[in-house]
Scaffold this motif. Structure first.
Motif, PDB file in Angstrom:
ATOM      1  N   MET A  91       0.826  -1.201   0.000  1.00 10.64           N
ATOM      2  CA  MET A  91       0.000   0.000   0.000  1.00 10.64           C
ATOM      3  C   MET A  91       0.865   1.258   0.000  1.00 10.64           C
ATOM      4  O   MET A  91       0.557   2.243  -0.692  1.00 10.64           O
ATOM      5  CB  MET A  91      -0.937  -0.002   1.202  1.00 10.64           C
ATOM      6  CG  MET A  91      -2.010  -1.081   1.153  1.00 10.64           C
ATOM      7  SD  MET A  91      -3.010  -1.168   2.664  1.00 10.64           S
ATOM      8  CE  MET A  91      -3.817   0.436   2.606  1.00 10.64           C
ATOM      9  N   LEU A  92       1.953   1.225   0.740  1.00  2.35           N
ATOM     10  CA  LEU A  92       2.869   2.369   0.751  1.00  2.35           C
ATOM     11  C   LEU A  92       3.516   2.567  -0.614  1.00  2.35           C
ATOM     12  O   LEU A  92       3.779   3.705  -1.025  1.00  2.35           O
ATOM     13  CB  LEU A  92       3.942   2.181   1.829  1.00  2.35           C
ATOM     14  CG  LEU A  92       3.471   2.296   3.287  1.00  2.35           C
ATOM     15  CD1 LEU A  92       4.649   2.157   4.239  1.00  2.35           C
ATOM     16  CD2 LEU A  92       2.760   3.626   3.527  1.00  2.35           C
ATOM     17  N   ILE A  93       3.778   1.474  -1.325  1.00  3.71           N
ATOM     18  CA  ILE A  93       4.297   1.584  -2.694  1.00  3.71           C
ATOM     19  C   ILE A  93       3.300   2.339  -3.558  1.00  3.71           C
ATOM     20  O   ILE A  93       3.659   3.244  -4.324  1.00  3.71           O
ATOM     21  CB  ILE A  93       4.571   0.193  -3.294  1.00  3.71           C
ATOM     22  CG1 ILE A  93       5.707  -0.508  -2.554  1.00  3.71           C
ATOM     23  CG2 ILE A  93       4.914   0.301  -4.780  1.00  3.71           C
ATOM     24  CD1 ILE A  93       5.891  -1.963  -2.951  1.00  3.71           C
ATOM     25  N   GLY A  94       2.028   1.976  -3.458  1.00  5.27           N
ATOM     26  CA  GLY A  94       0.996   2.662  -4.222  1.00  5.27           C
ATOM     27  C   GLY A  94       0.901   4.137  -3.881  1.00  5.27           C
ATOM     28  O   GLY A  94       0.733   4.982  -4.776  1.00  5.27           O
ATOM     29  N   VAL A  95       1.023   4.472  -2.605  1.00  2.75           N
ATOM     30  CA  VAL A  95       0.989   5.873  -2.186  1.00  2.75           C
ATOM     31  C   VAL A  95       2.175   6.635  -2.771  1.00  2.75           C
ATOM     32  O   VAL A  95       2.035   7.769  -3.265  1.00  2.75           O
ATOM     33  CB  VAL A  95       0.991   5.977  -0.644  1.00  2.75           C
ATOM     34  CG1 VAL A  95       1.167   7.431  -0.199  1.00  2.75           C
ATOM     35  CG2 VAL A  95      -0.298   5.408  -0.073  1.00  2.75           C
ATOM     36  N   ALA A  96       3.368   6.019  -2.724  1.00  3.30           N
ATOM     37  CA  ALA A  96       4.563   6.664  -3.274  1.00  3.30           C
ATOM     38  C   ALA A  96       4.424   6.892  -4.777  1.00  3.30           C
ATOM     39  O   ALA A  96       4.783   7.957  -5.298  1.00  3.30           O
ATOM     40  CB  ALA A  96       5.800   5.824  -2.977  1.00  3.30           C
ATOM     41  N   PHE A  97       3.893   5.906  -5.491  1.00  2.00           N
ATOM     42  CA  PHE A  97       3.669   6.065  -6.934  1.00  2.00           C
ATOM     43  C   PHE A  97       2.670   7.189  -7.201  1.00  2.00           C
ATOM     44  O   PHE A  97       2.833   7.984  -8.130  1.00  2.00           O
ATOM     45  CB  PHE A  97       3.148   4.758  -7.543  1.00  2.00           C
ATOM     46  CG  PHE A  97       4.220   3.883  -8.122  1.00  2.00           C
ATOM     47  CD1 PHE A  97       5.067   4.364  -9.112  1.00  2.00           C
ATOM     48  CD2 PHE A  97       4.380   2.583  -7.696  1.00  2.00           C
ATOM     49  CE1 PHE A  97       6.053   3.566  -9.671  1.00  2.00           C
ATOM     50  CE2 PHE A  97       5.361   1.762  -8.237  1.00  2.00           C
ATOM     51  CZ  PHE A  97       6.201   2.259  -9.223  1.00  2.00           C
ATOM     52  N   MET A  98       1.617   7.263  -6.391  1.00  2.00           N
ATOM     53  CA  MET A  98       0.615   8.301  -6.567  1.00  2.00           C
ATOM     54  C   MET A  98       1.218   9.689  -6.347  1.00  2.00           C
ATOM     55  O   MET A  98       0.967  10.623  -7.118  1.00  2.00           O
ATOM     56  CB  MET A  98      -0.547   8.057  -5.603  1.00  2.00           C
ATOM     57  CG  MET A  98      -1.686   9.065  -5.690  1.00  2.00           C
ATOM     58  SD  MET A  98      -1.444  10.510  -4.587  1.00  2.00           S
ATOM     59  CE  MET A  98      -1.479   9.713  -2.973  1.00  2.00           C
ATOM     60  N   LEU A  99       2.020   9.839  -5.312  1.00  2.70           N
ATOM     61  CA  LEU A  99       2.667  11.124  -5.051  1.00  2.70           C
ATOM     62  C   LEU A  99       3.630  11.496  -6.173  1.00  2.70           C
ATOM     63  O   LEU A  99       3.723  12.665  -6.561  1.00  2.70           O
ATOM     64  CB  LEU A  99       3.405  11.065  -3.709  1.00  2.70           C
ATOM     65  CG  LEU A  99       2.524  10.980  -2.458  1.00  2.70           C
ATOM     66  CD1 LEU A  99       3.379  10.742  -1.221  1.00  2.70           C
ATOM     67  CD2 LEU A  99       1.703  12.253  -2.308  1.00  2.70           C
ATOM     68  N   GLN A 100       4.345  10.509  -6.688  1.00  2.21           N
ATOM     69  CA  GLN A 100       5.265  10.770  -7.790  1.00  2.21           C
ATOM     70  C   GLN A 100       4.513  11.241  -9.028  1.00  2.21           C
ATOM     71  O   GLN A 100       4.932  12.190  -9.695  1.00  2.21           O
ATOM     72  CB  GLN A 100       6.070   9.512  -8.105  1.00  2.21           C
ATOM     73  CG  GLN A 100       7.142   9.729  -9.158  1.00  2.21           C
ATOM     74  CD  GLN A 100       7.818   8.435  -9.568  1.00  2.21           C
ATOM     75  OE1 GLN A 100       7.163   7.446  -9.865  1.00  2.21           O
ATOM     76  NE2 GLN A 100       9.145   8.424  -9.580  1.00  2.21           N
ATOM     77  N   PHE A 101       3.395  10.600  -9.348  1.00  2.33           N
ATOM     78  CA  PHE A 101       2.596  10.999 -10.505  1.00  2.33           C
ATOM     79  C   PHE A 101       2.079  12.425 -10.346  1.00  2.33           C
ATOM     80  O   PHE A 101       2.036  13.196 -11.309  1.00  2.33           O
ATOM     81  CB  PHE A 101       1.430  10.036 -10.692  1.00  2.33           C
ATOM     82  CG  PHE A 101       0.573  10.336 -11.882  1.00  2.33           C
ATOM     83  CD1 PHE A 101       0.988   9.994 -13.161  1.00  2.33           C
ATOM     84  CD2 PHE A 101      -0.654  10.977 -11.733  1.00  2.33           C
ATOM     85  CE1 PHE A 101       0.201  10.275 -14.268  1.00  2.33           C
ATOM     86  CE2 PHE A 101      -1.451  11.263 -12.836  1.00  2.33           C
ATOM     87  CZ  PHE A 101      -1.019  10.918 -14.105  1.00  2.33           C
ATOM     88  N   ASN A 102       1.704  12.793  -9.135  1.00  2.24           N
ATOM     89  CA  ASN A 102       1.158  14.127  -8.882  1.00  2.24           C
ATOM     90  C   ASN A 102       2.218  15.217  -8.871  1.00  2.24           C
ATOM     91  O   ASN A 102       1.868  16.394  -8.773  1.00  2.24           O
ATOM     92  CB  ASN A 102       0.390  14.141  -7.567  1.00  2.24           C
ATOM     93  CG  ASN A 102      -0.979  13.515  -7.682  1.00  2.24           C
ATOM     94  OD1 ASN A 102      -1.674  13.716  -8.673  1.00  2.24           O
ATOM     95  ND2 ASN A 102      -1.379  12.739  -6.702  1.00  2.24           N
TER      96      ASN A 102
END
Length: 245
Positions: free
Chosen positions: A118-129
């Motif tokens: 889940m933290l991986i997904g959050v990090a990817f989301m922040l990177q995309f933003n």
């Protein structure tokens, strides 16, 4: 709001509406928020790279060297001097993603593996933003390569199931949290002038060729000026020549 009947803040992928800067600027000045975001992400990237390297059993002194190389290689220095912030800040999330991935793959309990995924997904989301999708896609590609190498080095059905779980949870979290940005981007891309694609000839002039890179070389001390302009002077020249180095 002065062109094309409005500005697609959510639909334009390089608009950084949901980046930490937006939150910081609600409490401090724009200049302070901008500098705070860069400093915090730079420190986060260095620490994350150090602990990622330690997690994959790299000795401490070499982990320090690896962190310094990641922070001060040609790409981040060039973007520091040329104010390529959307690229630079997205770049800083790469070691965060792989640190969480290393923990997820090392977890023996399912709930721990789900937590790190889940933290991986959050990090990817922040990177995309952060506003520079190519870095996001490069990171996703490296993420897939890392999983493939891990699978080939630990070939078993249990490993395959573990990797599928990590990948699915990360994708679901990333898409779920990033839908507020991803869906408008997909909609806007259908109406963009580039929706039909771009030819090599049309894109050729958008990138700097190596032969011209040396025309923009600057003195190395300008790097210090860009990192600490208040104390070390200001970098008033571009430094794309760092790419040529």
């Amino acid at each position: 709001p002065y062109y094309f009947g409005g500005t697609p803040f959510f639909g334009q992928a390089q608009n950084m509406v949901f980046r930490p800067f937006t939150l910081f600027s609600s409490f401090v000045s724009v200049a302070a928020a901008f500098n705070l975001e860069k400093m915090l992400l730079m420190m986060l990237a260095g620490v994350a790279m150090f602990y990622f390297l330690k997690k994959i059993r790299v000795q401490d002194r070499f982990a320090v060297i690896g962190s310094l190389v990641f922070l001060f290689s040609a790409f981040p220095l060039q973007n520091t001097l040329t104010l390529g912030d959307e690229m630079l800040l997205a770049y800083y999330y790469i070691p965060v993603v792989f640190l969480f991935l290393a923990h997820a793959l090392a977890s023996r309990l399912v709930r721990e593996r789900v937590f790190w995924s889940m933290l991986i997904g959050v990090a990817f989301m922040l990177q995309f933003n952060q506003g520079y999708p190519p870095i996001f896609f490069y990171t996703a590609f490296l993420f897939g390569v890392y999983l493939l190498v891990f699978l080939l080095s630990h070939l078993s059905s249990a490993t395959a199931k573990r990797l599928v779980m990590v990948g699915v949870v990360a994708v679901v979290v990333c898409v779920g949290l990033g839908a507020v940005k991803i869906l408008p981007v997909l909609d806007f891309s259908e109406h963009s002038s580039l929706s039909s694609g771009r030819t090599l000839e049309g894109a050729r002039d958008s990138y700097l060729v190596l032969e011209k890179a040396s025309d923009y070389l600057v003195h190395p001390f300008l790097v210090l000026g860009a990192i600490g302009p208040v104390y070390l002077g200001s970098a008033d020249q571009v430094a794309i020549g760092w790419v040529a180095l």
